[in-house]
Enzyme design. Structure first.
Site, PDB file in Angstrom:
ATOM      1  CG  ASN A  70       3.147   0.236   3.428  1.00 41.04           C
ATOM      2  OD1 ASN A  70       4.073   0.664   2.921  1.00 41.04           O
ATOM      3  ND2 ASN A  70       2.805  -0.983   2.872  1.00 41.04           N
ATOM      4  N   GLY A  71       1.557  -2.106   5.564  1.00 37.46           N
ATOM      5  CA  GLY A  71       2.081  -3.378   6.066  1.00 37.46           C
ATOM      6  C   GLY A  71       1.133  -4.170   6.693  1.00 37.46           C
ATOM      7  CB  CYS A 122      -0.842   0.089   1.228  1.00 33.57           C
ATOM      8  SG  CYS A 122      -2.102  -1.340   1.477  1.00 33.57           S
ATOM      9  N   GLY A 144      -0.434   0.281  -4.860  1.00 30.34           N
ATOM     10  CA  GLY A 144      -1.749  -0.371  -4.570  1.00 30.34           C
ATOM     11  C   GLY A 144      -2.885   0.423  -5.597  1.00 30.34           C
TER      12      GLY A 144
END
Ligand code: SF4
Length: 502
Positions: free
Chosen positions: A130-131, A21, A47
Site C-alpha cells: 500500500n503506497g 490499496c 481498492g
C-alpha cells in the site's frame, strides 16, 4: 494487453481521490486464506480493481514449502467466488492478501494484481503493498540497465528484485536491505515460506495495524479487517519498523522487530486517511477515525458556523463519507447557539456500478442522479447546509447542489471538512490533474469556487484547524502536501500508469 473483465471496477471519472490499496496478512491460523478473504472484504473500500491471496504450506512429499496463489480483476467476492479456492487451493496457516487500486502501474495489466510473488535462491516471497515508491523510475532504470527483466509495470516489483539481489545471507536481512533502498510510501505485508513480515516506511504515510487472533497474528491496513474476524488490535507497525511473525512468536509471544536505516525521519502520516479514505469504524494511526471525523466537523462549525440569529438551518450529510463529520458539525453549530437540525436529506443508492448505462450527453449528471436522490419534504423551503469531506473537481458537489435546489431549498450553504485540494499526491493516492482541481481552476480563490458552485456560502476547514483536530500522541506529524504543496520528500517524475505496458 490483458483487458479487465467483470463490472466491478470503479467509476473511471470519479470526483474523489481514489483509494489506494488494502493489505492483509495472517500468521499461525489453520484457516489463514479464509480469514484473509474476510479481511480483504472489510478492506474493499481501499481498492476495487483486483484482489488476491497467496498462502504458504509445507509439502512433506517434496520436503519444502509451496506457495499457492489466486488473484484476478474484480471485487473480493468476484475473485473468490468458489469456496474450494479458500479451503483446498490456498492451503497453509500463513497468508497475505491485497485489494488493488492502481496508483502506479497499469490497471489493465493482470500481472500487476497483487500479491506479487518471486522464487529466488532464498525461497519464495510474496508482497502486498500500500503506497507509492517515489524513486521507482530511477531504481527501475538502474536495474534494467543491469539486466533485470521486469514482469509487471508496478513499482512494487522493484522490492522483490532488490530482495533477490541482496548480498545479505539471511532472508529477513535481505528484505531490510531492499527496503533501505526504496523511498516513498510503503506499508507492506510480505510472506516468506514460513514467516509473515510487516513493514512500514520511515515517514509512515500509510497505516498498518497489528492484531492477535487466537495464538496467531494478523496485520491490516485498517482495524475494520480485525473486527470481521474477531481479532484483537494490539498496536501499529511503527514507521521505519520491520516486524517478523514466525514460529518463535507463536510459541513465546516474542515478536522480532527491526528498524530501517532512515528510522529517525520525521513522520508524515497521510491526513487524508482521517478525512476520507479510512472507514469510520477503523482505528488508524492508533486513533478512532470516527472520533477524528467528529472533531473535524466540530472544528469546521467553529470556523464556519451556519445560520443567523433566530433562524433554523437543516444540515445534511453526503452519504456515506461525510456522515460522521456532519454529526460533529451539527453539535458544535448548536453549541454556538445556532438552531440546526441534522437530517438525511440525500439518499444514496449503493447499486450504481460501472455498468450503469450512460449514453446521454449529460451522463455525469445522470450518474449522480442515479446515485443520489433528495428527500424533498426535508429540504423544501429550508436553509440547507451540505457538509462534504472534500471537493476535488467540484462536479459531484455541483450536481448535489442542483438536486437540493430542485428539491426546493431556499438557501444552500456548503461546508467542507478539509482545505482546498490544490496538488497531486505522490504517496499512493490518485487525484485528478492539477488543472482539473476546482480550487486550482479558481486560482485558490474560495469566493470564485463558491460562485462556480452557485451556493450562498462556502466554507473550507483551514489547514491550521485541520492539524489542530488530528491526534498528536507520540509526536505524530502529518503529510498535508495535497493542500499545501509542501512535499516531505523530493519527487521524481512520477511513473505513468500505462508506460511500459506489457
Ligand atoms: S499528499 Fe495528501 S493524500 Fe497524499 S499522502 Fe499527503 S496528505 Fe495524503
Amino acid at each position: 494487453m490483458i483487458h479487465s473483465r467483470g463490472d466491478s471496477r470503479p467509476d473511471p471519472i470519479p470526483d474523489k481521490p481514489r483509494d489506494h490499496c488494502g493489505v492483509f496478512g495472517i500468521y499461525g491460523h489453520p484457516q489463514a486464506a479464509l480469514l484473509t478473504y474476510y479481511g480483504l472484504h472489510a478492506l474493499q473500500h481501499r481498492g476495487q480493481e483486483g484482489s488476491g491471496i497467496v498462502s504458504s504450506s509445507f509439502d512433506p512429499d517434496r520436503n519444502r514449502h509451496r506457495f499457492h496463489v489466486h488473484k484476478d480483476f474484480g471485487l473480493v467476492n468476484d475473485v473468490f467466488r468458489e469456496d474450494q479456492v479458500l479451503t483446498d487451493v490456498l492451503r497453509g496457516n500463513l497468508a497475505v492478501g491485497h485489494n488493488r487500486y492502481s496508483t502506479a502501474g497499469s490497471a489493465e495489466n493482470k500481472l500487476n494484481i497483487q500479491p506479487l510473488t518471486v522464487n529466488y535462491r532464498g525461497g519464495n516471497v510474496a508482497i502486498s503493498h500500500n503506497g507509492n515508491l517515489t524513486n521507482f523510475t530511477r531504481l527501475r532504470k538502474v536495474l534494467q540497465d543491469e539486466g533485470t527483466i521486469f514482469q509487471t509495470t508496478s513499482d512494487t516489483e522493484i522490492i522483490l528484485h532488490l530482495i533477490a539481489r541482496s548480498r545479505e545471507r539471511d532472508q529477513i536481512k535481505q528484505i531490510i536491505d531492499a527496503l533501505d533502498q526504496v523511498e516513498g510510501a510503503f506499508s507492506l505485508a510480505l510472506l516468506t515460506d514460513d514467516k509473515l513480515v510487516a513493514a512500514r516506511d520511515p515517514h509512515g504515510w500509510r497505516p498498518l495495524a497489528v492484531g492477535r487472533l487466537d495464538q496467531g497474528y494478523v496485520v491490516a491496513s485498517e482495524t475494520c479487517a480485525f473486527d470481521i474476524i474477531n481479532a484483537e488490535y494490539i498496536g501499529e507497525v511503527e514507521p521505519g519498523e520491520v516486524v517478523v511473525f514466525d514460529e518463535e512468536a507463536l510459541q513465546t509471544g516474542r515478536i522480532k522487530s527491526f528498524h530501517l536505516r532512515k528510522n529517525n525521519t520525521r513522520h508524515h502520516f497521510c491526513i487524508f486517511e482521517y478525512i476520507y479514505f479510512s472507514r469510520p469504524d477503523s482505528r488508524v494511526f492508533g486513533e478512532s477515525v470516527d472520533s477524528v471525523r467528529r472533531r473535524l466537523g466540530k472544528a469546521l462549525a467553529e470556523e464556519h458556523p451556519a445560520g443567523k440569529e433566530g433562524e433554523e438551518v437543516v444540515v445534511i450529510n453526503v452519504p456515506d463519507s461525510s456522515n460522521t463529520a456532519t454529526i460533529g458539525y451539527v453539535s458544535e453549530n448548536n453549541r454556538l447557539g445556532k438552531n440546526s437540525e441534522f437530517e438525511m436529506g440525500l439518499i444514496r443508492s449503493h447499486y450504481v456500478g460501472r455498468t450503469f448505462i450512460q449514453p446521454a450527453q449529460d451522463s455525469r449528471e445522470m450518474k449522480v442522479r442515479a446515485k443520489f436522490n433528495t428527500v424533498k419534504s426535508i429540504l423544501k423551503g429550508k436553509k440547507v447546509v451540505i457538509v462534504d469531506d472534500s471537493i476535488v473537481r467540484g462536479t459531484t458537489i455541483t450536481q448535489l447542489v442542483a438536486l437540493v435546489r430542485k428539491a426546493g431549498a431556499e438557501e444552500i450553504h456548503v461546508r467542507v471538512t478539509s482545505p482546498p485540494i490544490r496538488h497531486p499526491c505522490h504517496y499512493g493516492m490518485d487525484f485528478p490533474s492539477e488543472e482539473e482541481l476546482i480550487a486550482n481552476r479558481c486560482g485558490g480563490d474560495v469566493e470564485r469556487v463558491r460562485g462556480e458552485l452557485g451556493v450562498d456560502t462556502l466554507g473550507y476547514l483551514s489547514l491550521e484547524k485541520l492539524l489542530a483536530s488530528v491526534p498528536r500522541n507520540g509526536g505524530a506529524s502529518y503529510c498535508t502536501a495535497c493542500f499545501s504543496g509542501e512535499y516531505p520528500t523530493p519527487i521524481e517524475a512520477p511513473a505513468s500508469k500505462d508506460e511500459n505496458e506489457i
